[in-house]
Structure formats: structure tokens, C-alpha cells
Write a protein that holds these residues in place. Sequence first.
Motif, short mmCIF file in Angstrom:
data_model
loop_
_atom_site.label_atom_id
_atom_site.label_comp_id
_atom_site.label_asym_id
_atom_site.label_seq_id
_atom_site.Cartn_x
_atom_site.Cartn_y
_atom_site.Cartn_z
N ALA A 267 0.83 -1.21 0.00
CA ALA A 267 0.00 0.00 0.00
C ALA A 267 0.86 1.26 0.00
O ALA A 267 0.57 2.23 -0.70
CB ALA A 267 -0.92 0.00 1.22
N LYS A 268 1.95 1.25 0.77
CA LYS A 268 2.84 2.41 0.81
C LYS A 268 3.49 2.64 -0.55
O LYS A 268 3.58 3.78 -1.04
CB LYS A 268 3.91 2.22 1.88
CG LYS A 268 4.84 3.42 2.01
CD LYS A 268 5.94 3.18 3.04
CE LYS A 268 6.91 4.36 3.08
NZ LYS A 268 8.01 4.13 4.03
N ALA A 269 3.96 1.55 -1.19
CA ALA A 269 4.57 1.67 -2.52
C ALA A 269 3.57 2.21 -3.53
O ALA A 269 3.89 3.06 -4.37
CB ALA A 269 5.11 0.32 -2.96
N LEU A 270 2.33 1.73 -3.44
CA LEU A 270 1.28 2.19 -4.34
C LEU A 270 1.01 3.68 -4.14
O LEU A 270 0.92 4.45 -5.09
CB LEU A 270 0.00 1.38 -4.11
CG LEU A 270 -1.26 1.84 -4.85
CD1 LEU A 270 -1.04 1.76 -6.36
CD2 LEU A 270 -2.46 0.99 -4.44
N LEU A 271 0.94 4.09 -2.88
CA LEU A 271 0.67 5.48 -2.55
C LEU A 271 1.76 6.40 -3.09
O LEU A 271 1.48 7.45 -3.67
CB LEU A 271 0.56 5.63 -1.03
CG LEU A 271 0.21 7.03 -0.50
CD1 LEU A 271 -1.20 7.42 -0.92
CD2 LEU A 271 0.33 7.07 1.02
N GLU A 272 3.00 5.99 -2.92
CA GLU A 272 4.12 6.83 -3.39
C GLU A 272 4.14 6.93 -4.91
O GLU A 272 4.43 7.98 -5.48
CB GLU A 272 5.44 6.26 -2.87
CG GLU A 272 5.60 6.45 -1.36
CD GLU A 272 6.84 5.79 -0.81
OE1 GLU A 272 7.48 5.02 -1.55
OE2 GLU A 272 7.18 6.05 0.37
N ASN A 273 3.83 5.82 -5.60
CA ASN A 273 3.77 5.86 -7.06
C ASN A 273 2.62 6.74 -7.55
O ASN A 273 2.76 7.47 -8.54
CB ASN A 273 3.62 4.45 -7.63
CG ASN A 273 4.95 3.73 -7.77
OD1 ASN A 273 5.65 3.92 -8.75
ND2 ASN A 273 5.30 2.95 -6.77
N LEU B 31 1.37 0.73 -12.99
CA LEU B 31 1.01 -0.32 -12.05
C LEU B 31 -0.24 -1.06 -12.48
O LEU B 31 -0.57 -2.12 -11.93
CB LEU B 31 0.78 0.27 -10.65
CG LEU B 31 1.97 1.00 -10.02
CD1 LEU B 31 1.53 1.64 -8.71
CD2 LEU B 31 3.11 0.03 -9.77
N THR B 32 -0.99 -0.49 -13.41
CA THR B 32 -2.27 -1.07 -13.79
C THR B 32 -2.12 -2.00 -14.98
O THR B 32 -1.30 -1.78 -15.86
CB THR B 32 -3.28 0.03 -14.14
OG1 THR B 32 -2.80 0.71 -15.29
CG2 THR B 32 -3.44 1.01 -13.00
#
Length: 526
Positions: A40-46, A55-56
Motif C-alpha cells: 500500500a505504501k509503494a502504491l501510494l508513493e507511485n 502499475l495497472t
Amino acid sequence: MSYINTLHKLVSTLTPEEYARFLAEFQKNPGRPGRCPSVAKALLENIREGKYARLTKEDNASTEDSAFSMQCKRLLEDLLDFLAHHDNIPPADIIGPVALAKITVKKLFVFYQILGMRGLYHEAIDTLNKILELCEEFELYEDGIHALGDLTNLYSSMNDLKNYQRVTEKLHEFSRHFDAYRKALQIYNASGLRVVFRPDSQVTDPEFEKDLNQLRQLYQEYNRPRIAWFYHQLAIRAHLIKKEYQQAEELGYQLMEIQKNSPSIGADSMLGATYNMIAHAQMHRFRFSYALESCYQAQYYFRHNRINLAMAKELEFLCRLYTNRLDKAEHLLDEILSYTSEKSEKFKWAFRHYLKACLYFAMGDFARANKILVMEVQEIDKDREGYNINSRILDIIVLIENQMWDVVGMKINSFKKHMGRLVKEGHVNQRYFKIFSLLFDLQENLFDFKKVWRTRQDTCRELASTDVEPMAWQILTSEVIPFHVWFESKVHGAPFHDVLEKYFQSRREPDVYFLEPTSKSKIRQT
């Protein structure tokens, strides 16, 4: 994809401080169900860095029940929970006193439920009365009706007939005011859909007059601030469209006095909207010093809303352009453009560059004006009967100033074809046809302005007229640079702004003020 798109939009609104606080809060609670903190943190930063598209995947993120989509959904819920926490709710000067009152009322309803469940009925009643006070002050009718309904239930269960009757009467009064408010809101919104707020709009529609009369009757009967807002806004709009500019200005100041004494319509955004309308009326009266003051006031109240702030700054720019106060005008336009997205607001982007071309024209920097007209304003071509025509006219006069005669001829011929297409489609604007005819005559007479001036006196008088309605120049339209003023300046070899000021003096209403303007603006600019 809907969750990640919403998440991306919401994250993009966070300040660096808000993002840091959210990340810290997020990492404190890693054990919530269904959440992998590191992913979740990696997703948020991206997402924050604008790299979320990579990412999609079609086979992964396109369905709402995919693991990826669920991760985005949970992260979005976490962020909304964070922003809804009382420590993160913006102060009243940002979200407005009414919104803050609504939040307070919701909290008090929770307190009331807790007290009632624990049998503390008198304390529960006190809490409901606090809710009622806020609802009366800010005209929160639905919440007020809810609170009064609960009060009637409590007094009934306590066999308190006196208070039961009192609250029942109050409930009836609240319901009447709520019905009147809903009716006024419906009328105002329906009218807004029919009548576009533009100087050339028609106000002959009988439905518009019916709307105005209904709002006036509701305002006179109930005398409630919110209904006063709807009525005054519509009435000011009617005066502006009818070109009754002094009445519009007077009514604007009357509304301002009501707003300053009424918390329910005293939000910064609403005060800014009123000052903006006052500025419109003052500009139509060519009272630019007053209009500039009103623009500053509007900007102060719009300081947390970039969309409205940019519109108020556009008015300030025009005041500066028309009074030859160009020292800060370029910086002002750069600031407005910084609020504008080139990709998602293409028309606004082009329109604001058109304003910049007008500025460079007024500064005598015809080379830069030409460059902008060539490079930046193509999107406004879609407004075929307004900005398209006036950007063409500005382009031609800039080329004339640059003495680019071959290109001028091509542009005039292109303009002729465009006007021919509009004639076939039934779109005829007499002023633009007169302007085209003068440009065509100039070309035929090798740009001998004095000769064309002598042979076309009637046309020149019509274009400069203040009362020949189809021909007269109108301020706050797409013709930012009055063509006839430029033409006359070329005939007499006079500076453009000298001729412009003389023209404004001929149209400016006597400087006898019916109401003193605000003594000090919130933002003082020179």
C-alpha cells in the motif's frame, strides 16, 4: 480503475504536510484487515509521483473485485478517514462557517445518542437544544427538523405538555421555512440552467421574469437570508443583462450588507461571488477604480478557491489593461495561467493566452503578441462566433502593426471565407461584418487609414457609438481590444491608450456615488 483514479485525484490535492501526516498515521496502524502495508505504501508513493499508470494492467485493474482494485479501495478509505478526522478538518475561513456548523451538528447528534442510551435525558435535551441553536443560526433546516422531532419524542415520554407544544410549534415553523428554501433553490437552479450569465444573453424569456417574481415573493414573505441570496443573485443578473448597471451595483451592495449580518450566507465564497458581480457592474459603468477595489475584495474571499480566484484576477487584469496600468499585468496573467491545466482546460488555457496577446498589443510589443496568436490560441477557434473572430481580428491588426503586408492579405482573405460560412449558417453579427468591411477597404486602399476614414465615416461612427445596439462595443466580451479605438488611433497617429481613455470618458457615468465603497480592501494592490 475508478478507485485508483479517484485516489490519484485526491492525493494530488494533499499538501506536503498533509501527505507526511497521513503516511505517519498510515504506518501506525498496519494491522487493519486486508491491507498489506508495504504494498500500500509503494502504491501510494507511485500515485503521488504520477507513476500509477504503469502499475495497472487490463487483466488486473479493470474489474472492481480484483486484488489490485481492492487495495486501492482500502487505501482510498484510509485517506478519507484521515481527512475526516477532526484534527484535519480545515478551519472555517477555508471550508466556510456553514460547513463547519454542519460538522459540529453531526458530532452533537452522536453525543446526544450516547447520552440518551445511558438514560441522561436532561443532558440529551440540552445537546439537542445546542443543535437547534446552530440550525437556526445557519439555516440547517433538515438537521433542525430532525432535532425538533427527537425533542418532541423526549418531551412526550416525560409528559411535559408545555415544552411539547412549544417544540411542536417550532417544528411547524422550521418545516415552513424548509419548504420555502427548497422552493427558492429549485427556482434559482432552474433559472440558472435557462439563462446564461453573459452580457449578450436575452432576458425576454417570460419564465425568467416569473422566476424572479416568485423569489421576490418568497423573500418578502419569509425574510430568510438564504432566500435573500437567491433573490438578489437573480435580480442582479437580470439588471446586468438588461444593461441596468447602476441598479445591479446598488443591489450588490444591499446583498453585501445582508451577508455581513447573516452567518448562513456569509461564507467567503459567497461574499467573493457578490463582490465579483459588483465588479462586473462597475466595469460596465467604466468605473475602473471602483471595479479594481471590488476585484481585490473578491480575491481575498476567493483566496482558497483557485478557480474563482483566477476569474477575479481576470477582471483585475482587464481593469489594468483599460487604465494603462500594465506594470503588474504580465505577472498577473502568469499567475492565472499557473492555475490552469493545459491538458484538461484547453479552452481556458487558450483564452488566457489570448488575454496575454491583448496585453502585448497594449504594450506595443507586437512581435510577442503575434507569436502567442500563432502558437497558443488555436483551441478558442471552437468558439466560432466570438473568440475565434476576435482572435482573427487581433491577429490582423498585430500583423498590420508589424507591417507584414503579405501575411495580412492572406489573413483578411481567410477572415472573408470564415464570415461567409457564418452567413450561410445564419450567424450574422453586424459589428463584425462592419469591422471586416473596414479591413477589406484598408487592404484595397493599401492601408491608407485616413482615406478609408474619410470615405467610411458612417461605419466608423456606428462602431464607436455608445447606443447603436448591434454595432456598439461591449466590455467583458471576446472583443478585448476595441477595434474602432485602434482604427481611430491609427488615423490620428495618437497613442492607443489616449484614444481609449477618451472613448471611456464619453461613456463613463457621472462619478456621483450612491454608496461609499468599502473603505479598505482585504488585499491592497497598486
